[in-house]
Write a protein that holds these residues in place. Sequence first.
Motif, PDB file in Angstrom:
ATOM      1  N   GLU A 128       4.384  14.979  -5.683  1.00 49.03           N
ATOM      2  CA  GLU A 128       3.787  15.834  -6.712  1.00 49.03           C
ATOM      3  C   GLU A 128       4.024  15.278  -8.106  1.00 49.03           C
ATOM      4  O   GLU A 128       5.062  14.691  -8.395  1.00 49.03           O
ATOM      5  N   ALA A 129       3.033  15.492  -8.947  1.00 48.25           N
ATOM      6  CA  ALA A 129       3.175  15.328 -10.388  1.00 48.25           C
ATOM      7  C   ALA A 129       3.038  16.737 -10.951  1.00 48.25           C
ATOM      8  O   ALA A 129       2.356  17.589 -10.357  1.00 48.25           O
ATOM      9  N   HIS A 136       3.820   5.895  -5.476  1.00 43.68           N
ATOM     10  CA  HIS A 136       4.828   6.091  -4.427  1.00 43.68           C
ATOM     11  C   HIS A 136       4.760   7.538  -3.930  1.00 43.68           C
ATOM     12  O   HIS A 136       5.752   8.287  -3.944  1.00 43.68           O
ATOM     13  N   HIS A 195       6.198  10.225 -10.790  1.00 52.69           N
ATOM     14  CA  HIS A 195       7.013   9.125 -10.266  1.00 52.69           C
ATOM     15  C   HIS A 195       8.500   9.400 -10.488  1.00 52.69           C
ATOM     16  O   HIS A 195       9.297   8.493 -10.743  1.00 52.69           O
ATOM     17  N   GLY A 196       8.880  10.684 -10.465  1.00 55.40           N
ATOM     18  CA  GLY A 196      10.267  11.072 -10.616  1.00 55.40           C
ATOM     19  C   GLY A 196      10.796  11.063 -12.039  1.00 55.40           C
ATOM     20  O   GLY A 196      11.988  11.259 -12.266  1.00 55.40           O
ATOM     21  N   THR A 236       5.830  15.382 -15.338  1.00 55.00           N
ATOM     22  CA  THR A 236       6.678  14.663 -14.388  1.00 55.00           C
ATOM     23  C   THR A 236       5.782  13.862 -13.454  1.00 55.00           C
ATOM     24  O   THR A 236       4.871  14.408 -12.829  1.00 55.00           O
ATOM     25  N   THR A 249      -0.093  13.856  -5.559  1.00 53.83           N
ATOM     26  CA  THR A 249      -0.340  12.439  -5.883  1.00 53.83           C
ATOM     27  C   THR A 249      -1.018  11.699  -4.737  1.00 53.83           C
ATOM     28  O   THR A 249      -1.705  10.712  -4.966  1.00 53.83           O
ATOM     29  N   LYS A 251       7.321   9.261  -1.611  1.00 51.18           N
ATOM     30  CA  LYS A 251       8.595   9.650  -2.213  1.00 51.18           C
ATOM     31  C   LYS A 251       8.414  10.711  -3.295  1.00 51.18           C
ATOM     32  O   LYS A 251       9.253  11.591  -3.473  1.00 51.18           O
ATOM     33  N   TYR A 252       7.309  10.625  -4.045  1.00 51.77           N
ATOM     34  CA  TYR A 252       7.017  11.548  -5.146  1.00 51.77           C
ATOM     35  C   TYR A 252       5.664  12.214  -4.888  1.00 51.77           C
ATOM     36  O   TYR A 252       4.653  11.841  -5.490  1.00 51.77           O
ATOM     37  N   TYR A 292       6.933   5.998 -17.067  1.00 50.51           N
ATOM     38  CA  TYR A 292       7.187   6.687 -15.812  1.00 50.51           C
ATOM     39  C   TYR A 292       7.713   5.733 -14.745  1.00 50.51           C
ATOM     40  O   TYR A 292       7.648   6.033 -13.555  1.00 50.51           O
TER      41      TYR A 292
END
Length: 189
Positions: free
Chosen positions: A102-103, A96, A127-128, A125, A75, A99-100, A165
């Motif tokens: 990877e998608a 973000h 943004h968590g 997946t 990301t 914090k995240y 998401y």
Amino acid sequence: MKKTLLAASLLSTLAFNSVAADYVIDTKGAHASINFKIQHLGYSWLTGRFNDFNGKFSYDAATPTTSKVNVTINTGSFDSNHADRDKHIKGEDFLHASKYPEAKFVSTKVEDLGTGKLKIIGDFTLHGVTNSIVIEASKIGEGQDPWKGYRVGFAGTTRIALADYGITYNLGPASTYVELELQVEGIKQ
């Protein structure tokens, strides 16, 4: 008559025993892309891409419903060709990325719609948050490449709602969905 029955039996055995080949998405040769577009305030389209991703898939033209797809996107590689905007999108209001980082997309089912068209259903997946999405895909072609390898290529599109998401930053009512366009060329392993 016996020859016809034997040929039909052989063909059905070959079709039943066909095995999907494994492919790696050709990101090293830049023969694949994940592009996006979203309306900007309802006045124009903002476009861009993710520069860093990888993935693999299995595919057999005789039995496309046995296909599987697995793609991971960095990301932090979001690129809209505008540094300040990219920093904002990678920040807490949107991706973000710290914090995240990877998608991910993992297919759960592939439907053969005929004439090279596929409906790829899977878990995305971002943004968590994980939701099921549908990618409408078309086979572009397949065959030998000039380097004695074998390739197959597809194009696909999907549309996701940002709110699904957990991305709720208000860009106006015309900017609640992102359209993704995928170009994938795989090298047979």
